[in-house]
Design a protein around this motif. Sequence first.
Motif, short mmCIF file in Angstrom:
data_model
loop_
_atom_site.label_atom_id
_atom_site.label_comp_id
_atom_site.label_asym_id
_atom_site.label_seq_id
_atom_site.Cartn_x
_atom_site.Cartn_y
_atom_site.Cartn_z
N SER A 297 0.82 -1.22 0.00
CA SER A 297 0.00 0.00 0.00
C SER A 297 0.85 1.26 0.00
CB SER A 297 -0.94 0.00 1.21
OG SER A 297 -1.83 -1.10 1.15
N PHE A 298 2.01 1.22 0.66
CA PHE A 298 2.87 2.39 0.72
C PHE A 298 3.59 2.61 -0.61
CE2 PHE A 298 1.89 1.61 5.04
CZ PHE A 298 2.03 2.80 5.72
N VAL A 299 3.95 1.52 -1.28
CA VAL A 299 4.53 1.65 -2.61
C VAL A 299 3.52 2.32 -3.54
CG1 VAL A 299 5.47 0.45 -4.62
CG2 VAL A 299 5.99 -0.38 -2.32
N GLN A 300 2.28 1.84 -3.50
CA GLN A 300 1.23 2.38 -4.37
C GLN A 300 0.91 3.83 -4.05
OE1 GLN A 300 -1.52 -0.83 -3.41
NE2 GLN A 300 -1.38 -1.62 -5.50
N PHE A 301 0.93 4.20 -2.77
CA PHE A 301 0.65 5.59 -2.41
C PHE A 301 1.77 6.50 -2.91
CE2 PHE A 301 -0.57 9.31 -0.16
CZ PHE A 301 -1.92 9.16 0.13
N SER A 302 3.00 6.01 -2.87
CA SER A 302 4.13 6.81 -3.36
C SER A 302 3.99 7.12 -4.84
CB SER A 302 5.44 6.09 -3.09
OG SER A 302 5.66 5.04 -4.02
N GLY B 153 5.89 -6.30 -1.01
CA GLY B 153 6.29 -4.96 -1.42
C GLY B 153 7.30 -4.98 -2.55
N TYR B 154 8.26 -5.90 -2.47
CA TYR B 154 9.25 -6.00 -3.54
C TYR B 154 8.60 -6.33 -4.89
CZ TYR B 154 13.64 -5.70 -0.88
OH TYR B 154 14.72 -5.26 -0.13
N GLU B 155 7.60 -7.19 -4.86
CA GLU B 155 6.93 -7.59 -6.10
C GLU B 155 6.13 -6.42 -6.71
OE1 GLU B 155 8.76 -10.81 -4.57
OE2 GLU B 155 7.24 -9.67 -3.43
N ILE B 156 5.55 -5.56 -5.86
CA ILE B 156 4.83 -4.39 -6.37
C ILE B 156 5.80 -3.41 -6.99
CG2 ILE B 156 3.38 -2.42 -5.74
CD1 ILE B 156 1.90 -5.06 -5.69
N TYR C 147 -0.71 -9.56 7.40
CA TYR C 147 -0.46 -8.25 6.80
C TYR C 147 -1.78 -7.56 6.47
CZ TYR C 147 4.45 -9.58 6.17
OH TYR C 147 5.75 -9.96 6.38
N LEU C 148 -1.70 -6.24 6.29
CA LEU C 148 -2.88 -5.49 5.88
C LEU C 148 -2.57 -4.69 4.62
CD1 LEU C 148 -5.55 -3.59 7.77
CD2 LEU C 148 -4.13 -2.24 6.24
N ASN C 149 -3.47 -4.78 3.66
CA ASN C 149 -3.38 -3.97 2.45
C ASN C 149 -4.61 -3.08 2.33
OD1 ASN C 149 -0.95 -5.11 1.68
ND2 ASN C 149 -1.88 -6.55 0.22
N TYR C 150 -4.40 -1.83 1.87
CA TYR C 150 -5.52 -0.92 1.61
C TYR C 150 -5.90 -0.96 0.14
CZ TYR C 150 -4.68 1.25 6.18
OH TYR C 150 -4.54 1.48 7.53
N SER C 151 -7.18 -0.78 -0.10
CA SER C 151 -7.67 -0.66 -1.47
C SER C 151 -7.72 0.83 -1.82
CB SER C 151 -9.07 -1.28 -1.59
OG SER C 151 -9.59 -1.08 -2.89
N LEU C 152 -6.77 1.28 -2.60
CA LEU C 152 -6.68 2.71 -2.94
C LEU C 152 -7.45 2.99 -4.23
CD1 LEU C 152 -2.92 3.35 -2.07
CD2 LEU C 152 -4.94 3.87 -0.69
N THR C 153 -8.77 2.91 -4.10
CA THR C 153 -9.64 3.14 -5.26
C THR C 153 -10.52 4.37 -5.06
OG1 THR C 153 -11.22 1.57 -4.29
CG2 THR C 153 -9.67 0.72 -5.96
N SER C 154 -11.33 4.37 -3.99
CA SER C 154 -12.20 5.51 -3.71
C SER C 154 -12.77 5.37 -2.30
CB SER C 154 -13.34 5.61 -4.73
OG SER C 154 -14.19 4.46 -4.64
N GLY C 155 -13.33 6.46 -1.80
CA GLY C 155 -13.93 6.43 -0.47
C GLY C 155 -14.30 7.83 0.00
#
Length: 398
Positions: free
Chosen positions: A169-174, A196-199, A335-343
Amino acid sequence: MDNKNEEFEKSDFAEDFFQAAEINAQNDEEERSNNPKANKNKNKVIIIAVVAVVAVIAIACGVYFGCFYHKEEETTTTQPSSSTTTEAPVVVTNPLTGESGYNKDAVGKRPVSVVIDNAAGARPQYNMSAADIVVEGEVEGGETRMLWFFADMSNLPEQVGPTRSARPSFVQFSELFDSVYVHFGGSHSKGDYIGGYEIIKRDNVDDIDGMTVSSCFRRTSDKVSPHNAVLLGENLVAAIEKKKYRTDLDESAFSKLSFNEKTNPVSDISCNNVTVKFSSKTRSRTLTYNSDSKVYTNQSDYQKSVSFSNLIIMYANSTYIDKHNYKGAGNTETYLNYSLTSGEGKLISCGTVVDFNWSVDNGILSLKDKNGKELNLNPGKSWIALTSANHNGSVTIG
């Protein structure tokens, strides 16, 4: 020749001419009295002389007034304009804070984002107040981790951290801000969990990893591993250049934030303090408003006072994923992942609070008020809390 001298000379010439004509006239008068025939001829000569004098005077006047008016015209047309145009000074602002006085050389350059440890052994962190934006969210074991954004990669503190490993989630937010992603290690995929490495590899993210780039990291002596790996701010640019990463900002991949010119209330609903709980598993964060400085301050959760102009609460769906046989020891790590789509979300600033909607479209984060207009933040640093929308994340306004 000077115009005044020219004028005097022309006047003397005319006077001499008339005197000569007068003498000739007297002589003619005497001659006419003795010779009537000559008298008639002399009258013709006088007429011709008078006409000649008039012509000379006309020419002299024409030359004089022609020169005078020509000079007047030249003087008029060559006078410099007394009015000047003053251009308004260009105000250079930080794209992540909206504050003026930003480094002009950093305009159009990529920001950097640094993964920061928030376990008990990592606190207090080094130079948290220097970050332009602090993102905080849950990772695993009920702990949170942070992602600090710096708009100007050439102006980082001497040390930043402690740094920690990459999470999806932090990789995607960056990526939402086209930043160079800085971390120390990362999680790997196993079973249903994507690491994270794979993302980083999948999304082709430009990253600086403390596990492989030693030139801009070191271990401190006041904390113990793994909570003591810090980024050396002054060495980061050289490491990025050595990797030959792009440093110019890709505007199409950068989420542009909107800011008010001056600090204003965001609504008429007051908010003097706020308590945020990321999920039912995490600790809470409480920030209190200071009306004098117009910032929200947390005094204890990071073991050092930190303040922000904007508190941005983003509700996002979250997913817990079990990673069995963690590190081959037979343990299970969740682990926890966030869905960074909408909200939905809440903006808290200048002693007030307002609801908004957020979405990510084509890699761009958009913040809009309930009327669909772009959400304006107040100038200053921001704290973004990724709060679970489906695992009892909560926000209490006081």
